[in-house]
Design an enzyme around this catalytic site. Structure first.
Site, PDB file in Angstrom:
ATOM      1  N   LYS A 250       2.909   0.453  -0.878  1.00 25.46           N
ATOM      2  CA  LYS A 250       1.734   1.022  -1.639  1.00 25.46           C
ATOM      3  C   LYS A 250       2.048   2.485  -1.659  1.00 25.46           C
ATOM      4  O   LYS A 250       2.891   2.785  -3.026  1.00 25.46           O
ATOM      5  CB  LYS A 250       0.702   0.695  -0.529  1.00 25.46           C
ATOM      6  CG  LYS A 250       0.413  -0.859  -0.569  1.00 25.46           C
ATOM      7  CD  LYS A 250      -0.937  -1.198  -0.025  1.00 25.46           C
ATOM      8  CE  LYS A 250      -1.149  -2.614   0.586  1.00 25.46           C
ATOM      9  NZ  LYS A 250      -0.673  -3.670  -0.234  1.00 25.46           N
ATOM     10  N   THR A 279      13.832 -12.797  12.094  1.00 22.27           N
ATOM     11  CA  THR A 279      13.807 -12.824  10.751  1.00 22.27           C
ATOM     12  C   THR A 279      14.821 -11.845  10.201  1.00 22.27           C
ATOM     13  O   THR A 279      15.287 -10.729  10.998  1.00 22.27           O
ATOM     14  CB  THR A 279      12.589 -12.636  10.177  1.00 22.27           C
ATOM     15  OG1 THR A 279      12.605 -12.716   8.755  1.00 22.27           O
ATOM     16  CG2 THR A 279      12.138 -11.114  10.478  1.00 22.27           C
TER      17      THR A 279
HETATM   18  N1  PLP Z   1      -3.134  -4.014   6.146  1.00 20.65           N
HETATM   19  C1  PLP Z   1      -3.961  -3.974   4.931  1.00 20.65           C
HETATM   20  C2  PLP Z   1      -5.396  -3.200   5.182  1.00 20.65           C
HETATM   21  C3  PLP Z   1      -3.619  -4.223   3.455  1.00 20.65           C
HETATM   22  O1  PLP Z   1      -4.660  -4.193   2.721  1.00 20.65           O
HETATM   23  C4  PLP Z   1      -2.454  -5.019   3.358  1.00 20.65           C
HETATM   24  C5  PLP Z   1      -2.206  -5.541   2.057  1.00 20.65           C
HETATM   25  O2  PLP Z   1      -2.760  -5.340   1.039  1.00 20.65           O
HETATM   26  C6  PLP Z   1      -1.620  -5.237   4.533  1.00 20.65           C
HETATM   27  C7  PLP Z   1      -1.947  -4.666   5.847  1.00 20.65           C
HETATM   28  C8  PLP Z   1      -0.485  -5.732   4.012  1.00 20.65           C
HETATM   29  O3  PLP Z   1       0.657  -5.091   3.822  1.00 20.65           O
HETATM   30  P1  PLP Z   1       1.811  -5.374   2.883  1.00 20.65           P
HETATM   31  O4  PLP Z   1       1.442  -5.689   1.449  1.00 20.65           O
HETATM   32  O5  PLP Z   1       2.911  -4.559   2.991  1.00 20.65           O
HETATM   33  O6  PLP Z   1       2.399  -6.790   3.498  1.00 20.65           O
END
Ligand code: PLP
Length: 406
Positions: A250, A279
């Site tokens: 993000k 993995t």
């Molecule tokens: N935690 C929260 C609060 C999220 O909103 C998201 C994804 O939008 C994630 C974890 C997962 O992150 P990632 O997109 O890197 O898998």
């Protein structure tokens, strides 16, 4: 496949369509160096210009020349993939250096990389359950699906507290035997409601009850705090939280996830979490790009200032125009629609008539009746783009006979 089995799939899809929340992915091509502009591929294969208003590339780092060149340089130097799991030839200097940087970012002893933020939550929280057979987990009701899934698989005793409700949290903690290991799992920025957790108060309670704390900073990291450590850093609470989890996808604009915390705990997760062990590790080019991005973002507080200013401006513009902007104390700007089909209709009209891309947010991401459009302005959404967005929204609201506040 038997006909009756095929029918199960079709019925599931028909039900989603019936509720007006069938997801259609917009096929877009981001344009390097022109964020937030992109091209949308239409049904006939032609492409049209759009402006993306719902990206989680919050700082436009996915388009940063330095980040791209770090990715490129790593791929040219060491190749495309890592070639293995972390344990079997898949640990490179990029992974090791990135983990060191992330530990520093959050002021923790150690960090561990995963292939996504989702996997880091799921793998870590489920592994807590393995390490502590009599664990009690206290989970905020609005926690992300990845945390809920990890907690479910932890097979611990689980109590869900009302969102940010400290009294409820305390009353649930009182149900646990005083000697039992406890973990409070919560987020810093709740990205659909755009509010934040009272981290300091939760740490006070955790200390009083001897509970560990696990904080998802996925929507806070890079964006808050002097060095981009997240809301916990901004609030002066980073040192009090035991585990801080985040994403590289993000604010850092790349891909991958991580958890940071005390060395012994991170070592145990490294040694027991199947979602880490079995993995292939992140591609070195991803790790290299993320490392460059984390370094840049840590060193550039002005990106955070600009993002905050853009978000405040957009909220004010929506409010002044009488659009139903939801309360937000963060960089996320949600507009309440309250109906799945209508939400999709507004989104489609914005996309096809105005070249503005904002995805409808429907159940199960948010409760039914609270469907919304979720805008994420970045430092690159300038005044002209904001004016165009506002004009388009006002036009769509009029076209669909939707109410605006006086
Ligand atoms: N935690 C929260 C609060 C999220 O909103 C998201 C994804 O939008 C994630 C974890 C997962 O992150 P990632 O997109 O890197 O898998």
């Amino acid at each position: 496949m038997r006909a009756e089995d095929a029918e199960v799939f079709s019925r599931a899809i028909a039900a989603v369509k019936g509720e007006g929340r069938y997801r259609v992915f917009a096929d877009i091509q981001r344009e390097q160096g022109r964020f937030p502009h992109a091209k949308l591929r239409m049904a006939d294969g032609s492409r049209r210009d759009i402006v993306v208003w719902c990206s989680n590339d919050y700082l436009g780092q996915g388009q940063s020349p330095e980040v791209i060149s770090a990715m490129h340089a790593a791929a040219c130097k060491v190749g495309a993939g890592s070639g293995g799991t972390r344990n079997i030839s898949g640990t490179t200097s990029y992974h090791v250096d990135l983990e060191a940087e992330l530990a520093q970012l959050h002021g923790k002893e150690s960090a561990l990389l995963f292939t996504s933020g989702y996997v880091s939550n799921d793998a870590t929280l489920s592994t807590f359950g393995k390490l502590f057979p009599d664990l009690w987990i206290f989970s905020d009701e609005l926690n992300h699906a990845s945390m809920i899934e990890g907690i479910r698989r932890a097979k611990a005793t689980v109590r869900v507290f009302r969102h940010n409700d400290l009294q409820h949290l305390e009353s649930l903690l009182n149900e646990a035997p005083p000697g039992a290991p406890k973990l409070i799992a919560f987020e810093s920025v709740y990205s659909m409601d755009a509010d934040v957790a009272p981290i300091g108060a939760i740490c006070d309670i955790a200390e009083a009850y001897g509970a560990m704390t696990y904080l998802d900073e996925v929507h806070g990291v890079g964006l808050y705090g002097e060095g981009g450590g997240g809301i916990a850093e901004r609030d002066g609470q980073m040192h009090r939280v035991d585990f801080i989890e985040g994403t590289l996808a993000k604010a850092f604009g790349v891909m991958g996830g991580y958890v940071t915390g005390p060395s012994a705990a991170i070592d145990a997760i490294r040694s027991f979490a199947p979602g880490f062990i079995f993995t292939t590790s992140l591609a070195p080019s991803l790790a290299a790009a993320a490392l460059e991005s984390v370094r840049l973002v840590r060193a550039c507080p002005h990106m955070r200032t600009r993002l905050a200013e853009r978000a405040e401006r957009l909220k004010q513009m929506f409010a002044d125009a009488g659009l139903p902007v939801m309360p937000s104390t963060t960089h996320i700007v949600p507009l309440l629609v309250g109906d799945a089909a209508l939400c999709k209709q507004i989104s489609d009209t914005l996309l096809f008539d105005h070249g503005i891309y904002v995805q409808p947010i429907n159940y199960p991401t948010v409760p039914r009746g609270t469907e919304r459009l979720r805008f994420t302005p970045s430092p690159f959404h300038d005044d002209a783009l904001m004016e165009k967005l506002l004009d388009a929204l006002v036009a769509v609201w009029a076209q669909l006979n939707l109410e605006r506040a006086a």
